[in-house]
Design a protein around this motif. Structure first.
Motif, mmCIF file in Angstrom:
data_model
loop_
_atom_site.group_PDB
_atom_site.id
_atom_site.type_symbol
_atom_site.label_atom_id
_atom_site.label_comp_id
_atom_site.label_asym_id
_atom_site.label_seq_id
_atom_site.Cartn_x
_atom_site.Cartn_y
_atom_site.Cartn_z
ATOM 1 N N LEU A 104 0.768 -0.974 0.139
ATOM 2 C CA LEU A 104 0.428 -0.204 -0.103
ATOM 3 C C LEU A 104 0.843 0.945 -0.054
ATOM 4 C CD1 LEU A 104 -2.598 -0.775 2.516
ATOM 5 C CD2 LEU A 104 -3.191 -0.694 0.188
ATOM 6 N N LEU A 105 0.910 2.062 -0.828
ATOM 7 C CA LEU A 105 0.976 3.766 -0.944
ATOM 8 C C LEU A 105 0.014 4.991 -0.472
ATOM 9 C CD1 LEU A 105 3.097 2.339 -4.612
ATOM 10 C CD2 LEU A 105 4.460 3.003 -2.008
ATOM 11 N N GLY A 106 0.622 5.164 0.181
ATOM 12 C CA GLY A 106 -0.143 6.957 0.663
ATOM 13 C C GLY A 106 0.912 7.478 1.206
ATOM 14 N N LYS A 122 8.072 5.302 -7.327
ATOM 15 C CA LYS A 122 8.576 6.677 -6.933
ATOM 16 C C LYS A 122 8.907 7.705 -7.968
ATOM 17 C CE LYS A 122 12.170 5.067 -3.888
ATOM 18 N NZ LYS A 122 13.758 4.772 -2.919
ATOM 19 N N LYS A 123 9.848 7.503 -9.402
ATOM 20 C CA LYS A 123 9.676 8.086 -10.304
ATOM 21 C C LYS A 123 8.260 8.868 -10.591
ATOM 22 C CE LYS A 123 13.783 4.795 -11.760
ATOM 23 N NZ LYS A 123 14.154 4.102 -12.614
ATOM 24 N N VAL A 124 7.669 7.702 -10.458
ATOM 25 C CA VAL A 124 5.979 8.496 -11.244
ATOM 26 C C VAL A 124 5.718 9.595 -10.391
ATOM 27 C CG1 VAL A 124 3.529 8.020 -11.585
ATOM 28 C CG2 VAL A 124 5.835 6.689 -12.598
ATOM 29 N N ASN A 125 5.782 9.493 -9.191
ATOM 30 C CA ASN A 125 4.749 9.697 -7.590
ATOM 31 C C ASN A 125 6.260 9.748 -6.179
ATOM 32 O OD1 ASN A 125 3.686 11.693 -6.167
ATOM 33 N ND2 ASN A 125 1.697 10.461 -6.674
ATOM 34 N N ALA A 126 6.930 10.701 -6.192
ATOM 35 C CA ALA A 126 7.719 10.656 -5.082
ATOM 36 C C ALA A 126 7.111 11.068 -3.718
ATOM 37 C CB ALA A 126 9.244 11.583 -5.659
ATOM 38 N N ARG A 127 5.960 11.495 -3.555
ATOM 39 C CA ARG A 127 5.106 11.774 -2.191
ATOM 40 C C ARG A 127 4.842 10.623 -2.212
ATOM 41 N NH1 ARG A 127 1.230 16.744 -4.179
ATOM 42 N NH2 ARG A 127 1.468 15.065 -6.045
ATOM 43 N N GLU A 128 3.993 9.796 -2.977
ATOM 44 C CA GLU A 128 3.617 8.590 -2.370
ATOM 45 C C GLU A 128 4.500 7.221 -1.370
ATOM 46 O OE1 GLU A 128 -0.538 7.874 -5.273
ATOM 47 O OE2 GLU A 128 1.566 6.823 -5.546
ATOM 48 N N LYS A 129 4.668 7.066 -0.337
ATOM 49 C CA LYS A 129 5.736 6.391 0.074
ATOM 50 C C LYS A 129 4.984 5.019 1.018
ATOM 51 C CE LYS A 129 8.284 9.747 0.686
ATOM 52 N NZ LYS A 129 9.488 9.288 -0.380
ATOM 53 N N ILE A 130 6.075 3.706 1.538
ATOM 54 C CA ILE A 130 5.236 2.261 1.287
ATOM 55 C C ILE A 130 4.519 2.803 2.949
ATOM 56 C CG2 ILE A 130 5.787 0.755 2.459
ATOM 57 C CD1 ILE A 130 7.824 0.124 -0.177
ATOM 58 N N VAL A 131 3.321 2.870 3.055
ATOM 59 C CA VAL A 131 2.386 2.958 4.480
ATOM 60 C C VAL A 131 2.352 1.145 5.215
ATOM 61 C CG1 VAL A 131 1.908 5.460 3.625
ATOM 62 C CG2 VAL A 131 -0.232 3.229 3.559
ATOM 63 N N GLY A 132 2.153 0.517 4.397
ATOM 64 C CA GLY A 132 1.404 -0.523 4.779
ATOM 65 C C GLY A 132 1.632 -1.845 3.673
#
Length: 290
Positions: A42-44, A86-96
């Motif tokens: 999950l990313l967010g 991460k290359k597409v959207n660096a703001r989305e981190k691994i959240v779970g």
């Protein structure tokens, strides 16, 4: 028994794109004969103590049926996919991470410990790809360590987190178009509205039964009193309308009568138009015969 971990967020918001991605992952694996649960990342981002899960991707996963302690998680595939995201959207981190459950498994703690190496506050969201008729298909959990009063070593377990389905404006438009495409066109809008209201009442009835069951268990001593739950129930009761007030009864009758009057007038107008068309048809037939 207490827990020494504080939850860094108050609730989890899952976006429709995540649900669609998980269902697609589950169906693709089901087509090749894999009826087990599927697992993904999950990313967010975290906003004002609200965990916003906006994206996800699947990860190859397998586990032994008889021995749940034996499982395989494709680390290399996971690293490659995350680097591309991460290359597409660096703001989305691994959240779970997620799996399709439909309930917690014995090895979930071990998998969660691995995900925590990328995010110490990782959550587990169980997304039921074949949900029941009522209720949300998501259940969110956060891993905590329980401290036992008898001095025994601490144990890791999951605590439930409130979860809901949320969407940005662009996602809402996409979901509306998707629902428009899958809606049964043979069913009228009135029938659809009644069906939606019926499902809403079923969900409301199910929630009332859960409240009743909880209060019965508290009265019998089977569950301890949770003051936060009691405060929420008191807020619900305070928001209930006073249905025995004369003003409320009168306003309800007036609104019901107004709605009934509109239906009655609409039926009369339809009847008059039908008779008018019938008379015009007979006049035209006579003129044609002459």
């Amino acid at each position: 028994m207490t827990s020494n971990d504080t939850k860094p967020f108050e609730k989890v918001v899952v976006h429709p794109l995540v649900l669609l991605s998980v269902v697609d992952h589950f169906n693709r694996m089901k087509q090749v004969g894999n009826t087990k649960r599927v697992v993904g990342i999950l990313l967010g981002s975290l906003r004002n103590k609200v965990l916003d899960i906006s994206n996800s991707f699947a990860v190859p996963f397998d586990e032994e049926e008889k021995n749940k302690d034996v499982w395989f998680f494709d680390h290399e595939y996971f690293e490659n996919m995350y680097s591309m995201f991460k290359k597409v959207n660096a703001r989305e981190k691994i959240v779970g991470w997620y799996h399709t459950g439909p309930r917690l498994h014995r090895n979930d703690i071990a998998i969660n410990d691995f995900i925590k190496s990328y995010n110490q506050n990782a959550v587990l969201v169980i997304i039921n790809a074949e949900p029941p008729e009522l209720g949300l298909p998501t259940e969110a959990y956060f891993a905590v360590e329980e401290i036992h009063d008898d001095g025994t070593p601490t144990t890791k377990t999951f605590e439930h987190l409130p979860s809901e389905i949320g969407a940005e404006e662009a996602e809402e438009v996409g979901v509306e178009h998707l629902l428009r495409d899958i809606r049964n066109i043979t069913v009228g809008s009135l029938s659809q509205r009644i069906t939606n209201q019926l499902n809403g009442l079923k969900g409301f009835y199910s929630s009332l039964n859960d409240i009743k069951s909880y209060l019965d268990k508290v009265i019998k001593g089977e569950l301890p009193v949770n003051h936060q739950i009691v405060y929420h129930l008191q807020d619900i009761f305070n928001l209930l309308p006073e249905i025995n007030m004369p003003d409320f009864v009168k306003s309800t009758f007036v609104k019901t009568n107004d709605q009934a009057l509109v239906v009655y007038l609409a039926s009369m107008i339809r009847s008059v138009i039908a008779l008018h068309n019938l008379i015009n048809n007979k006049i035209q037939n006579k003129e044609t015969a002459n």
